[in-house]
Design a protein around this motif. Structure first.
Motif, PDB file in Angstrom:
ATOM      1  N   ARG A   1       0.856  -1.199   0.000  1.00  0.00           N
ATOM      2  CA  ARG A   1       0.000   0.000   0.000  1.00  0.00           C
ATOM      3  C   ARG A   1       0.883   1.237   0.000  1.00  0.00           C
ATOM      4  NH1 ARG A   1      -5.104  -1.147   3.086  1.00  0.00           N
ATOM      5  NH2 ARG A   1      -5.226  -3.397   3.053  1.00  0.00           N
ATOM      6  N   ILE A   2       0.712   2.064  -1.024  1.00  0.00           N
ATOM      7  CA  ILE A   2       1.543   3.270  -1.106  1.00  0.00           C
ATOM      8  C   ILE A   2       0.676   4.528  -1.098  1.00  0.00           C
ATOM      9  CG2 ILE A   2       3.235   1.970  -2.463  1.00  0.00           C
ATOM     10  CD1 ILE A   2       2.596   3.851  -4.841  1.00  0.00           C
ATOM     11  N   ALA A   3       1.297   5.630  -0.666  1.00  0.00           N
ATOM     12  CA  ALA A   3       0.694   6.960  -0.815  1.00  0.00           C
ATOM     13  C   ALA A   3       1.672   7.799  -1.612  1.00  0.00           C
ATOM     14  CB  ALA A   3       0.451   7.607   0.551  1.00  0.00           C
ATOM     15  N   VAL A   4       1.156   8.561  -2.560  1.00  0.00           N
ATOM     16  CA  VAL A   4       1.995   9.464  -3.354  1.00  0.00           C
ATOM     17  C   VAL A   4       1.697  10.887  -2.886  1.00  0.00           C
ATOM     18  CG1 VAL A   4       2.575  10.273  -5.676  1.00  0.00           C
ATOM     19  CG2 VAL A   4       1.904   7.872  -5.320  1.00  0.00           C
ATOM     20  N   PHE A   5       2.764  11.645  -2.636  1.00  0.00           N
ATOM     21  CA  PHE A   5       2.635  13.059  -2.265  1.00  0.00           C
ATOM     22  C   PHE A   5       3.111  13.882  -3.468  1.00  0.00           C
ATOM     23  CE2 PHE A   5       3.021  13.212   2.680  1.00  0.00           C
ATOM     24  CZ  PHE A   5       2.433  11.972   2.828  1.00  0.00           C
TER      25      PHE A   5
ATOM     26  N   HIS B   1      -0.780  -1.001  -4.482  1.00  0.00           N
ATOM     27  CA  HIS B   1      -2.075  -0.324  -4.477  1.00  0.00           C
ATOM     28  C   HIS B   1      -1.864   1.124  -4.048  1.00  0.00           C
ATOM     29  CE1 HIS B   1      -6.120   0.849  -3.115  1.00  0.00           C
ATOM     30  NE2 HIS B   1      -6.414   0.262  -4.244  1.00  0.00           N
ATOM     31  N   ILE B   2      -2.275   2.056  -4.908  1.00  0.00           N
ATOM     32  CA  ILE B   2      -2.139   3.482  -4.533  1.00  0.00           C
ATOM     33  C   ILE B   2      -3.335   3.821  -3.655  1.00  0.00           C
ATOM     34  CG2 ILE B   2      -1.756   5.840  -5.327  1.00  0.00           C
ATOM     35  CD1 ILE B   2      -1.134   4.734  -8.114  1.00  0.00           C
ATOM     36  N   GLU B   3      -3.061   3.895  -2.353  1.00  0.00           N
ATOM     37  CA  GLU B   3      -4.135   4.163  -1.380  1.00  0.00           C
ATOM     38  C   GLU B   3      -4.585   5.605  -1.443  1.00  0.00           C
ATOM     39  OE1 GLU B   3      -5.858   2.554   0.999  1.00  0.00           O
ATOM     40  OE2 GLU B   3      -5.050   0.618   0.354  1.00  0.00           O
TER      41      GLU B   3
ATOM     42  N   THR C   1       0.514  15.845  11.160  1.00  0.00           N
ATOM     43  CA  THR C   1      -0.129  14.951  12.134  1.00  0.00           C
ATOM     44  C   THR C   1      -1.443  14.415  11.563  1.00  0.00           C
ATOM     45  OG1 THR C   1       0.922  16.134  13.942  1.00  0.00           O
ATOM     46  CG2 THR C   1      -1.032  14.843  14.508  1.00  0.00           C
ATOM     47  N   GLU C   2      -2.185  15.273  10.884  1.00  0.00           N
ATOM     48  CA  GLU C   2      -3.436  14.810  10.242  1.00  0.00           C
ATOM     49  C   GLU C   2      -3.140  13.824   9.114  1.00  0.00           C
ATOM     50  OE1 GLU C   2      -6.314  17.576   8.752  1.00  0.00           O
ATOM     51  OE2 GLU C   2      -6.587  18.498  10.722  1.00  0.00           O
ATOM     52  N   ILE C   3      -2.092  14.122   8.349  1.00  0.00           N
ATOM     53  CA  ILE C   3      -1.739  13.219   7.245  1.00  0.00           C
ATOM     54  C   ILE C   3      -1.378  11.846   7.803  1.00  0.00           C
ATOM     55  CG2 ILE C   3      -0.002  12.754   5.467  1.00  0.00           C
ATOM     56  CD1 ILE C   3       0.143  15.841   5.022  1.00  0.00           C
ATOM     57  N   ILE C   4      -0.581  11.828   8.872  1.00  0.00           N
ATOM     58  CA  ILE C   4      -0.169  10.542   9.450  1.00  0.00           C
ATOM     59  C   ILE C   4      -1.376   9.739   9.910  1.00  0.00           C
ATOM     60  CG2 ILE C   4       0.958   9.500  11.455  1.00  0.00           C
ATOM     61  CD1 ILE C   4       3.269  11.294  11.037  1.00  0.00           C
TER      62      ILE C   4
ATOM     63  N   GLU D   1      -2.117   6.039   8.546  1.00  0.00           N
ATOM     64  CA  GLU D   1      -2.211   4.891   9.456  1.00  0.00           C
ATOM     65  C   GLU D   1      -3.561   4.204   9.310  1.00  0.00           C
ATOM     66  OE1 GLU D   1      -1.132   6.373  13.313  1.00  0.00           O
ATOM     67  OE2 GLU D   1       1.030   6.219  12.847  1.00  0.00           O
ATOM     68  N   ARG D   2      -4.599   5.025   9.165  1.00  0.00           N
ATOM     69  CA  ARG D   2      -5.951   4.476   9.001  1.00  0.00           C
ATOM     70  C   ARG D   2      -6.014   3.561   7.775  1.00  0.00           C
ATOM     71  NH1 ARG D   2     -10.762   5.472   6.950  1.00  0.00           N
ATOM     72  NH2 ARG D   2     -10.172   7.160   5.559  1.00  0.00           N
ATOM     73  N   ARG D   3      -5.244   3.917   6.758  1.00  0.00           N
ATOM     74  CA  ARG D   3      -5.273   3.165   5.504  1.00  0.00           C
ATOM     75  C   ARG D   3      -4.166   2.117   5.412  1.00  0.00           C
ATOM     76  NH1 ARG D   3      -7.857   5.684   1.083  1.00  0.00           N
ATOM     77  NH2 ARG D   3      -9.042   7.516   1.670  1.00  0.00           N
TER      78      ARG D   3
END
Ligand code: GRF
Length: 204
Positions: A5-9, A32-34, A72-75, A79-81
């Motif tokens: 599971r990845i996130a792209v910034f 999977h691009i979360e 902090t919100e991004i983290i 984490e949720r995902r």
């Protein structure tokens, strides 16, 4: 085991985001691009994410009291995902220890020069202005410094007589769009090992 599971910034055009999404779509990249995380809600990359069916976390930095506050919100969202790898692909913001520390070794960046030459903004223009004959692209782990983390992979790009930021930039971007998905795939396959400043890639 499911796909990594990845996130792209990203902050702007998102050609690297597109290269990742296309590689996933064509089956060359098994992740999977979360999430797309973007600090510019009007950026082209946001439209690319919507077209690719990728969820977005959009924010406007000046609405927060500090970088740490939005990170902090991004983290919490990552984490949720269950995001396992962060890919910075044209994310034009300084990252603080709030993000770097928990994700050290799980966060990579693409830079349009052969690091450690020409870190920071406009790596392409810096290389042209300096007059180097060879520049390129670098994918590296993110540490607390500016483009200073351990190098995973690099591709060289020759500077040609008469190159402009536009013409050199086109070849740099083509090199980026090939290198970044291939490095993500190596990480997804568990082939990339980090030991201090040294990164080794198991090829067998
Ligand atoms: C790329 O050149 C990348 O190396 C740098 O920012 C640029 C982003 O381009 N970090 P794009 O938004 O992926 O088209």
């Amino acid at each position: 085991m499911g796909a990594l599971r990845i996130a792209v910034f990203a902050s702007g055009n998102g050609s690297n985001f597109q290269a990742i999404a296309d590689a996933v779509q064509s089956g060359k990249l098994d992740v999977h691009i979360e999430l797309l995380v973007c600090d510019k809600p009007a950026a082209r990359v946001v439209e690319r994410a919507r077209n690719a069916g990728v969820d977005t976390f959009l924010f406007t930095p000046k609405e927060y009291p500090s970088r740490e506050a939005y990170e902090t919100e991004i983290i919490a969202e990552l984490e949720r995902r269950g995001v396992e790898l962060i890919v910075l692909a044209g994310y034009m913001r300084i990252i603080t220890s709030v993000l770097v520390e928990p994700y050290y070794g799980r966060m990579i960046n693409i830079h349009p020069a052969l690091l450690p030459s020409f870190p920071g903004v406009n790596g392409i223009g810096q290389a042209l202005a300096y007059g180097v004959k060879l520049t390129g692209v670098t994918v590296h782990y993110v540490d607390g410094g500016m483009d200073s983390g351990p190098i995973i992979a690099q591709t060289a790009v020759e500077v040609q007589d008469g190159d402009t930021e536009q013409t050199l930039g086109e070849r740099i971007h083509a090199a980026e769009q090939a290198l970044l998905p291939s490095v993500i795939q190596l990480i997804a396959e568990g082939r990339v090992a980090l030991d201090g400043r040294h990164v080794t890639i198991r090829q067998d």
